[in-house]
Design an enzyme around this catalytic site. Sequence first.
Site, PDB file in Angstrom:
ATOM      1  N   GLU A  41      36.417  49.321  43.347  1.00  0.00           N
ATOM      2  CA  GLU A  41      37.729  49.770  42.833  1.00  0.00           C
ATOM      3  C   GLU A  41      38.379  50.829  43.713  1.00  0.00           C
ATOM      4  OE1 GLU A  41      39.264  48.131  40.610  1.00  0.00           O
ATOM      5  OE2 GLU A  41      37.753  47.163  39.361  1.00  0.00           O
ATOM      6  N   LYS A  65      40.510  37.397  38.561  1.00  0.00           N
ATOM      7  CA  LYS A  65      39.172  37.851  38.223  1.00  0.00           C
ATOM      8  C   LYS A  65      38.261  37.662  39.434  1.00  0.00           C
ATOM      9  CE  LYS A  65      38.238  38.725  34.762  1.00  0.00           C
ATOM     10  NZ  LYS A  65      38.382  40.084  34.226  1.00  0.00           N
ATOM     11  N   PHE A 102      38.926  54.104  32.723  1.00  0.00           N
ATOM     12  CA  PHE A 102      40.183  53.704  33.340  1.00  0.00           C
ATOM     13  C   PHE A 102      41.107  54.907  33.454  1.00  0.00           C
ATOM     14  CE2 PHE A 102      38.526  49.680  31.846  1.00  0.00           C
ATOM     15  CZ  PHE A 102      38.733  48.902  32.955  1.00  0.00           C
ATOM     16  N   ARG A 115      22.362  39.344  46.360  1.00  0.00           N
ATOM     17  CA  ARG A 115      21.898  38.543  47.492  1.00  0.00           C
ATOM     18  C   ARG A 115      21.288  39.443  48.576  1.00  0.00           C
ATOM     19  NH1 ARG A 115      26.864  35.326  48.997  1.00  0.00           N
ATOM     20  NH2 ARG A 115      26.409  33.559  47.667  1.00  0.00           N
ATOM     21  N   TRP A 118      44.086  55.431  32.643  1.00  0.00           N
ATOM     22  CA  TRP A 118      44.913  55.855  31.522  1.00  0.00           C
ATOM     23  C   TRP A 118      44.134  56.625  30.463  1.00  0.00           C
ATOM     24  CZ3 TRP A 118      44.761  50.627  32.957  1.00  0.00           C
ATOM     25  CH2 TRP A 118      43.835  49.857  32.251  1.00  0.00           C
ATOM     26  N   LYS A 122      36.784  39.937  41.621  1.00  0.00           N
ATOM     27  CA  LYS A 122      36.703  40.845  42.777  1.00  0.00           C
ATOM     28  C   LYS A 122      35.381  41.616  42.757  1.00  0.00           C
ATOM     29  CE  LYS A 122      40.692  42.789  41.619  1.00  0.00           C
ATOM     30  NZ  LYS A 122      41.225  41.898  40.591  1.00  0.00           N
ATOM     31  N   THR A 123      35.110  42.274  41.625  1.00  0.00           N
ATOM     32  CA  THR A 123      33.856  43.021  41.497  1.00  0.00           C
ATOM     33  C   THR A 123      32.686  42.066  41.293  1.00  0.00           C
ATOM     34  OG1 THR A 123      34.883  45.053  40.710  1.00  0.00           O
ATOM     35  CG2 THR A 123      32.615  44.666  40.024  1.00  0.00           C
ATOM     36  N   THR A 124      32.928  40.972  40.588  1.00  0.00           N
ATOM     37  CA  THR A 124      31.845  40.030  40.289  1.00  0.00           C
ATOM     38  C   THR A 124      31.323  39.378  41.569  1.00  0.00           C
ATOM     39  OG1 THR A 124      32.987  39.613  38.206  1.00  0.00           O
ATOM     40  CG2 THR A 124      31.191  38.136  38.763  1.00  0.00           C
ATOM     41  N   ASN A 176      45.244  39.934  41.827  1.00  0.00           N
ATOM     42  CA  ASN A 176      45.278  40.181  40.378  1.00  0.00           C
ATOM     43  C   ASN A 176      44.306  39.319  39.583  1.00  0.00           C
ATOM     44  OD1 ASN A 176      47.317  42.066  40.729  1.00  0.00           O
ATOM     45  ND2 ASN A 176      48.909  40.495  40.647  1.00  0.00           N
TER      46      ASN A 176
END
Lengths: 200, 200
Positions: free
Chosen positions: A131, A40, A94, A52, A96, A42-44, A38
């Site tokens: 994602e 921050k 997203f 790289r 939703w 993950k994508t970064t 949960n």
Amino acid sequence: MLSDEQYRQKMQQRKAVQAQRLAERNREKGLIIVHTGNGKGKTTAALGMVVRSLGHGYRVAIIQFIKGAWEPAEKAVLSHWPEQLAFHAMGEGFTWETQDRQRDIAHALAAWELALTYLRNPEYRLVLLDEINVALKLEYLAVETVLAGLSQKPAMTHVILTGRGAPAALIEAADLVTEMTLVKHPFREQGIKAQPGIEF
Amino acid sequence: MLSDEQYRQKMQQRKAVQAQRLAERNREKGLIIVHTGNGKGKTTAALGMVVRSLGHGYRVAIIQFIKGAWEPAEKAVLSHWPEQLAFHAMGEGFTWETQDRQRDIAHALAAWELALTYLRNPEYRLVLLDEINVALKLEYLAVETVLAGLSQKPAMTHVILTGRGAPAALIEAADLVTEMTLVKHPFREQGIKAQPGIEF
């Protein structure tokens, strides 16, 4: 506190251990990498691996499963490597936003079919399925389908699968799994909005 | 499994909650960000934020505290933004290479003095203090010194402090803290060596 001599001895020992470890680790292999949790990053962190790899001159493919197109800053960054990078934003904002499950499933399946073409192509050294874990969690995609696809990848291809809620079967199949854990977040605690450079 | 109509209602509700949340979060603020933990991705996620900030046209400074110079791939990536980026590799390889505590401390202090010049300069929107947490953990630098320096930064400057073992006082002072937790690592479990694009 260690004396300088004790410190030197400790570091010398650590150096020997490290040298032995490196000697034992001599295999190369394309990795299945999962960034979940949960927190921050993950994508970064995946973006860090992407640039790289581009810096090494490798071809890279990015398939976005849920979010809409990446923000202008990411696009500006990635535009420096037009020849090496294939980028596909297959999501529609997203989940939703859409409120239509059948449409979400159709988008996820289309993204997966496209991902497969890169996963099977040995010219691509890194494939980022951004994602995709969310699509798995929401059951837009079956984990068996994704595992079957991953098993078809060339030996040296690395694949990164990001998103919270990675299913247990995927973690089992992966080589490198990092859980990003939220310790503190200014959104929640201080009412601070998403800011350029940090969140997008 | 939800019916399509239940799904639509659930997502509609989530959209409303999300809109309210975004409306409440309206502050902008330079953040103190910590990436810690034993997992992968601490520096890599910071690199992602660096390139994103560069993509926004911001000035960025990177100060490396412990590791030696970044690898050629990172340098190749960052060379695309020579005007916006200040990069200083102040470390000298891993600590077990030097085996000289006084020299390590002198290097950490020199890196910190240099970092301060960027932390006080409002032209830099992001300052990455890479592996500084390791310097804090090894007591090359006092956490009070670093907290005093962080309190001098301009309001809109973001600072990222990476490395395992971030001290409690730093976590307390930070706005955004992510712990990268190692779930599975191929080095240890499969004897696989560090590979280009993934580790460097």
